[in-house]
Enzyme design. Structure first.
Site, mmCIF file in Angstrom:
data_model
loop_
_atom_site.group_PDB
_atom_site.id
_atom_site.type_symbol
_atom_site.label_atom_id
_atom_site.label_comp_id
_atom_site.label_asym_id
_atom_site.label_seq_id
_atom_site.Cartn_x
_atom_site.Cartn_y
_atom_site.Cartn_z
ATOM 1 N N GLY A 177 0.787 -1.188 -0.075
ATOM 2 C CA GLY A 177 0.008 -0.018 -0.018
ATOM 3 C C GLY A 177 1.053 1.265 -0.033
ATOM 4 O O GLY A 177 2.110 1.238 0.421
ATOM 5 N N LYS A 178 0.318 2.258 -0.357
ATOM 6 C CA LYS A 178 0.831 3.470 -0.275
ATOM 7 C C LYS A 178 0.057 4.580 0.366
ATOM 8 O O LYS A 178 -1.030 4.886 0.286
ATOM 9 C CB LYS A 178 1.115 3.974 -1.930
ATOM 10 C CG LYS A 178 1.954 5.235 -1.778
ATOM 11 C CD LYS A 178 2.761 5.406 -3.193
ATOM 12 C CE LYS A 178 3.730 6.497 -3.236
ATOM 13 N NZ LYS A 178 4.334 6.636 -1.962
ATOM 14 N N LYS A 193 0.295 8.605 2.702
ATOM 15 C CA LYS A 193 0.555 9.930 2.334
ATOM 16 C C LYS A 193 2.122 10.286 2.227
ATOM 17 O O LYS A 193 2.457 11.050 1.336
ATOM 18 C CB LYS A 193 -0.036 10.814 3.587
ATOM 19 C CG LYS A 193 -0.369 12.110 3.094
ATOM 20 C CD LYS A 193 -1.441 12.857 4.010
ATOM 21 C CE LYS A 193 -1.827 14.153 3.688
ATOM 22 N NZ LYS A 193 -2.581 14.984 4.561
ATOM 23 N N SER A 250 5.584 4.266 2.198
ATOM 24 C CA SER A 250 4.925 3.376 1.702
ATOM 25 C C SER A 250 5.095 1.825 2.307
ATOM 26 O O SER A 250 5.892 1.933 3.193
ATOM 27 C CB SER A 250 5.561 3.018 -0.034
ATOM 28 O OG SER A 250 6.952 3.023 0.115
ATOM 29 N N ASP A 284 -8.044 9.344 12.827
ATOM 30 C CA ASP A 284 -8.114 8.910 11.446
ATOM 31 C C ASP A 284 -8.712 7.675 11.050
ATOM 32 O O ASP A 284 -8.249 6.980 10.302
ATOM 33 C CB ASP A 284 -6.567 8.932 10.824
ATOM 34 C CG ASP A 284 -6.347 9.163 9.205
ATOM 35 O OD1 ASP A 284 -7.686 9.534 8.576
ATOM 36 O OD2 ASP A 284 -5.653 9.148 8.757
HETATM 37 P P1 ADP Z 1 -0.217 6.349 5.719
HETATM 38 O O1 ADP Z 1 -0.142 6.776 7.098
HETATM 39 O O2 ADP Z 1 0.485 6.592 4.678
HETATM 40 O O3 ADP Z 1 -1.824 6.183 5.460
HETATM 41 P P2 ADP Z 1 -1.011 3.342 6.611
HETATM 42 O O4 ADP Z 1 -0.340 2.892 7.741
HETATM 43 O O5 ADP Z 1 -2.437 3.759 6.659
HETATM 44 O O6 ADP Z 1 -0.071 4.665 5.909
HETATM 45 O O7 ADP Z 1 -0.665 2.331 5.501
HETATM 46 C C1 ADP Z 1 -0.868 2.647 4.057
HETATM 47 C C2 ADP Z 1 -1.611 1.394 3.513
HETATM 48 O O8 ADP Z 1 -0.512 0.237 3.357
HETATM 49 C C3 ADP Z 1 -2.630 0.855 4.126
HETATM 50 O O9 ADP Z 1 -4.036 1.461 3.605
HETATM 51 C C4 ADP Z 1 -2.584 -0.771 3.815
HETATM 52 O O10 ADP Z 1 -3.045 -1.064 2.516
HETATM 53 C C5 ADP Z 1 -1.157 -1.091 3.646
HETATM 54 N N1 ADP Z 1 -0.583 -1.451 4.931
HETATM 55 C C6 ADP Z 1 -0.410 -0.800 6.126
HETATM 56 N N2 ADP Z 1 -0.113 -1.539 7.309
HETATM 57 C C7 ADP Z 1 -0.233 -2.805 6.783
HETATM 58 C C8 ADP Z 1 -0.109 -4.127 7.582
HETATM 59 N N3 ADP Z 1 0.191 -4.266 8.831
HETATM 60 N N4 ADP Z 1 -0.318 -5.155 6.873
HETATM 61 C C9 ADP Z 1 -0.846 -5.223 5.576
HETATM 62 N N5 ADP Z 1 -0.887 -3.993 4.776
HETATM 63 C C10 ADP Z 1 -0.724 -2.862 5.472
HETATM 64 MG MG MG Z 2 -3.584 5.349 6.257
HETATM 65 MG MG MG Z 3 -0.876 7.885 8.327
#
Ligand code: ADP
Ligand code: MG
Ligand code: MG
Length: 263
Positions: free
Chosen positions: A14-15, A17, A20, A124
């Site tokens: 996932g990506k 803000k 990644s 969030d």
């Molecule tokens: P941001 O703060 O950039 O939004 P996130 O922590 O929400 O970052 O992670 C971005 C994306 O990465 C998530 O929406 C998800 O798709 C993937 N992701 C994050 N953490 C995990 C995890 N522990 N297992 C699987 N996918 C993850």
């Molecule tokens: Mg997020």
């Molecule tokens: Mg975040």
């Protein structure tokens, strides 16, 4: 140790803000994890790590396994949620049955209640930040905007995702109850398949959040129980003092009825 010494990187999961997230595998144990890489210079990384460690005692919170630092970045090695994001499941599903909605919402409320009891506001809550395990259990992720607040303290400053943001976040001080509102926006989407507040522009969306009345007489609500509507009204109330807490959500009749085991 450098992260490359201990883990092999795999595909992108996932990506976000700032950084990644990649699949990775421990060279020692062979176990797979998710690695969130955040560029340095972001003062908030320390807070995100600290809050994840503070909340590590709950099964509904994504566990932080280890942290690496190199010249450019921090790498957060987390428990892998191989079931993906709730948002993607919701997009496929359209709308959920009341039983399914209530079971997801109960697990979400239990973890939100835990965060609030631990003095943390997530800020969030949205289905992009709710992940699923291989067996379909929910895990709350992304503590990048989370804040620790002392009893009676409040926060200010706009934070969160526009469609999920509580009205008091737009206008002034807020606290734990802002998470309850965001969860209510999610519950609306689970039950009827669409977000409650929408707008052609950011201003129009914020105006809707501040003043639009929900129309429970519309077609999409006809197949939903009155108990569900009652709960949603108690959550999506703009009067923060009147809005119910996580604990009260958990004992609401709709939750009690629809999370009863069906077999
Ligand atoms: P941001 O703060 O950039 O939004 P996130 O922590 O929400 O970052 O992670 C971005 C994306 O990465 C998530 O929406 C998800 O798709 C993937 N992701 C994050 N953490 C995990 C995890 N522990 N297992 C699987 N996918 C993850
Ligand atoms: Mg997020
Ligand atoms: Mg975040």
């Amino acid at each position: 140790n450098k992260i490359e010494d201990d883990y092999v990187m795999g595909e992108a999961l996932g990506k976000g803000k700032f950084g990644s997230v990649f699949l990775c595998r421990s060279k020692v144990t062979g176990v797979e994890f998710a690695c969130k890489t955040l560029p340095k210079g972001e003062e908030t990384v320390h807070k995100e790590v600290e809050i994840m460690q503070h909340l590590s005692g709950h099964p509904g919170v994504v566990t932080l396994h280890s942290v690496y630092e190199d010249a450019e970045s921090f790498h957060l090695v987390m428990e892998l949620c191989s079931g993906g994001r709730l948002i993607d499941e919701m997009t496929k599903e359209g709308r959920y049955s009341e039983h399914k909605s209530a079971n997801i919402f109960k697990d979400l409320m239990l973890v939100i209640q835990y965060c609030h009891d631990m003095g943390v506001v997530h800020r969030d809550i949205k289905p992009e930040n709710i992940l699923l395990t291989a067996s379909g259990k929910i895990k709350l992720a992304d503590f990048g905007l989370a804040m620790r607040i002392a009893n009676g303290q409040s926060l200010s400053g706009l934070a969160g995702s526009p469609a999920y943001v509580a009205p008091e976040v737009l206008t002034g001080d807020y606290g734990q109850k802002a998470d309850i509102w965001s969860a209510g926006v999610l519950l609306h989407a689970l039950l009827v398949g669409v977000l409650p507040f929408q707008g052609d522009s950011l201003d129009a969306l914020f105006e809707a959040i501040k003043s639009m009345q929900l129309d429970f007489h519309s077609e999409k609500w006809q197949s939903v129980s009155k108990l569900a509507r009652d709960l949603l009204e108690r959550i999506l109330t703009r009067d923060v003092a009147a809005r119910i807490t996580a604990e009260e959500v958990l004992s609401h009749p709709w939750m009690m009825f629809y999370t009863e085991r069906t077999l």
